[in-house]
Design a protein around this motif. Sequence first.
Motif, mmCIF file in Angstrom:
data_model
loop_
_atom_site.group_PDB
_atom_site.id
_atom_site.type_symbol
_atom_site.label_atom_id
_atom_site.label_comp_id
_atom_site.label_asym_id
_atom_site.label_seq_id
_atom_site.Cartn_x
_atom_site.Cartn_y
_atom_site.Cartn_z
ATOM 1 N N PHE A 151 0.882 -1.138 0.013
ATOM 2 C CA PHE A 151 0.153 0.076 0.124
ATOM 3 C C PHE A 151 0.983 1.095 0.038
ATOM 4 N N ILE A 152 0.743 2.056 -0.999
ATOM 5 C CA ILE A 152 1.655 3.241 -1.016
ATOM 6 C C ILE A 152 0.601 4.505 -1.139
ATOM 7 N N ARG A 153 1.159 5.399 0.157
ATOM 8 C CA ARG A 153 0.539 6.564 0.269
ATOM 9 C C ARG A 153 0.600 7.624 -0.958
ATOM 10 N N GLU A 154 -0.516 7.917 -1.375
ATOM 11 C CA GLU A 154 -0.680 9.152 -2.712
ATOM 12 C C GLU A 154 -0.586 10.481 -1.880
ATOM 13 N N THR A 155 -1.684 10.590 -1.247
ATOM 14 C CA THR A 155 -2.276 11.674 -0.607
ATOM 15 C C THR A 155 -2.487 11.604 0.882
ATOM 16 N N GLY A 156 -3.136 12.445 1.635
ATOM 17 C CA GLY A 156 -3.359 12.279 3.007
ATOM 18 C C GLY A 156 -4.283 11.373 3.503
ATOM 19 N N ASP A 157 -5.148 10.703 2.451
ATOM 20 C CA ASP A 157 -6.310 9.907 2.285
ATOM 21 C C ASP A 157 -6.270 8.930 1.397
ATOM 22 N N GLU A 158 -5.777 9.174 0.331
ATOM 23 C CA GLU A 158 -5.732 8.181 -0.851
ATOM 24 C C GLU A 158 -4.243 7.460 -1.037
ATOM 25 N N SER A 168 -2.346 3.931 -3.401
ATOM 26 C CA SER A 168 -2.433 2.911 -4.278
ATOM 27 C C SER A 168 -2.312 1.404 -3.865
ATOM 28 N N VAL A 169 -2.603 0.517 -4.564
ATOM 29 C CA VAL A 169 -2.121 -1.061 -3.858
ATOM 30 C C VAL A 169 -1.619 -1.677 -4.888
ATOM 31 N N VAL A 170 -0.552 -2.369 -4.647
ATOM 32 C CA VAL A 170 0.199 -3.252 -5.628
ATOM 33 C C VAL A 170 0.024 -4.491 -4.965
ATOM 34 N N ASP A 171 -0.672 -5.348 -6.083
ATOM 35 C CA ASP A 171 -0.616 -6.733 -5.795
ATOM 36 C C ASP A 171 0.780 -7.599 -6.382
ATOM 37 N N VAL A 172 1.496 -7.830 -5.441
ATOM 38 C CA VAL A 172 2.904 -8.092 -5.678
ATOM 39 C C VAL A 172 2.957 -9.360 -6.781
ATOM 40 N N GLU A 173 2.025 -10.384 -6.805
ATOM 41 C CA GLU A 173 2.210 -11.440 -7.621
ATOM 42 C C GLU A 173 1.736 -11.041 -9.045
ATOM 43 N N LYS A 174 0.429 -10.189 -8.950
ATOM 44 C CA LYS A 174 0.112 -9.790 -10.420
ATOM 45 C C LYS A 174 0.963 -8.712 -10.936
ATOM 46 N N ASP A 175 1.320 -7.647 -10.153
ATOM 47 C CA ASP A 175 1.835 -6.546 -10.617
ATOM 48 C C ASP A 175 3.416 -6.564 -10.722
ATOM 49 N N TRP A 176 4.197 -7.489 -9.929
ATOM 50 C CA TRP A 176 5.619 -7.370 -10.031
ATOM 51 C C TRP A 176 6.127 -8.912 -10.027
ATOM 52 N N ILE A 177 5.651 -9.997 -10.053
ATOM 53 C CA ILE A 177 5.952 -11.177 -10.730
ATOM 54 C C ILE A 177 5.595 -11.481 -11.798
ATOM 55 N N GLU A 178 4.152 -11.529 -12.159
ATOM 56 C CA GLU A 178 3.751 -11.917 -13.503
ATOM 57 C C GLU A 178 4.091 -10.943 -14.728
ATOM 58 N N GLU A 179 4.077 -9.465 -14.123
ATOM 59 C CA GLU A 179 4.302 -8.367 -15.070
ATOM 60 C C GLU A 179 6.070 -7.855 -14.743
ATOM 61 N N ASP A 180 6.674 -8.955 -15.127
ATOM 62 C CA ASP A 180 8.468 -8.763 -14.709
ATOM 63 C C ASP A 180 8.963 -7.644 -15.199
ATOM 64 N N ASP A 181 9.418 -6.800 -14.649
ATOM 65 C CA ASP A 181 9.567 -5.462 -15.584
ATOM 66 C C ASP A 181 11.284 -5.675 -15.495
ATOM 67 N N SER A 182 11.710 -6.704 -15.164
ATOM 68 C CA SER A 182 13.454 -6.864 -15.262
ATOM 69 C C SER A 182 13.698 -7.532 -16.457
ATOM 70 N N LEU A 183 12.599 -7.980 -17.139
ATOM 71 C CA LEU A 183 12.850 -8.707 -18.698
ATOM 72 C C LEU A 183 12.928 -7.563 -19.542
ATOM 73 N N PRO A 184 13.557 -7.870 -20.664
ATOM 74 C CA PRO A 184 13.553 -6.900 -21.721
ATOM 75 C C PRO A 184 12.288 -6.715 -22.333
ATOM 76 N N GLY A 185 11.916 -5.375 -22.824
ATOM 77 C CA GLY A 185 10.477 -5.193 -23.241
ATOM 78 C C GLY A 185 9.498 -5.151 -22.325
ATOM 79 N N ASN A 186 9.897 -5.389 -20.838
ATOM 80 C CA ASN A 186 8.668 -5.376 -19.992
ATOM 81 C C ASN A 186 8.657 -4.049 -18.945
ATOM 82 N N HIS A 187 9.472 -3.162 -19.499
ATOM 83 C CA HIS A 187 9.671 -2.015 -18.520
ATOM 84 C C HIS A 187 8.532 -1.108 -18.719
ATOM 85 N N GLU A 188 8.213 -0.330 -17.492
ATOM 86 C CA GLU A 188 7.144 0.442 -17.205
ATOM 87 C C GLU A 188 7.376 1.731 -17.850
#
Length: 162
Positions: A133-140, A142-162
């Motif tokens: 959970f990442i604070r954006e504002t005082g009340d808002e 964002s949420v990262v689902d580690v499995e979906k966002d950082w494992i399946e969407e592996d940004d360390s592979l060529p062509g997968n950079h955000e």
Amino acid sequence: MKRRDKVNYYLDIADTVSERSTCMRLHYGAIIVQSDEIVATGYNGAPRGRKNCSELGSCVRMKMGIPSGERYELCRSVHAEANAIISAARRETIGADLYLACRDAATGELLGGRTSCSMCRRLIINAGIKRVFIRETGDEYSVVDVEKDWIEEDDSLPGNHE
């Protein structure tokens, strides 16, 4: 009286932890929560026993004009996420949530849109943490689902950079 929602309650605590940061650029605070219990906290600062940038009065990366997010090998600090993970037992991190807050060191302004660096992402993945959970504002936030966002969407592979 209206109670603070649980996510913002934990993000408030992570924000308070960031007040211990010794970085001259960014103050990060992280907490790990397992089964609705805080199991570890961490902030960014020099390794135990070493002088930190605020004590030295300078930051090598700032002196060299290195943009935020680059050349971490020159940084004296251990990141907040890493310090929290180091302080927790593996059984406490598997399936846990990590809460992260960041402020500008000079102005104290809350900085939204910040996320874990690629090295901390690897630590979070290996620790078995489920969500960030990442604070954006005082009340808002964002949420990262580690499995979906950082494992399946592996940004360390060529062509997968955000």
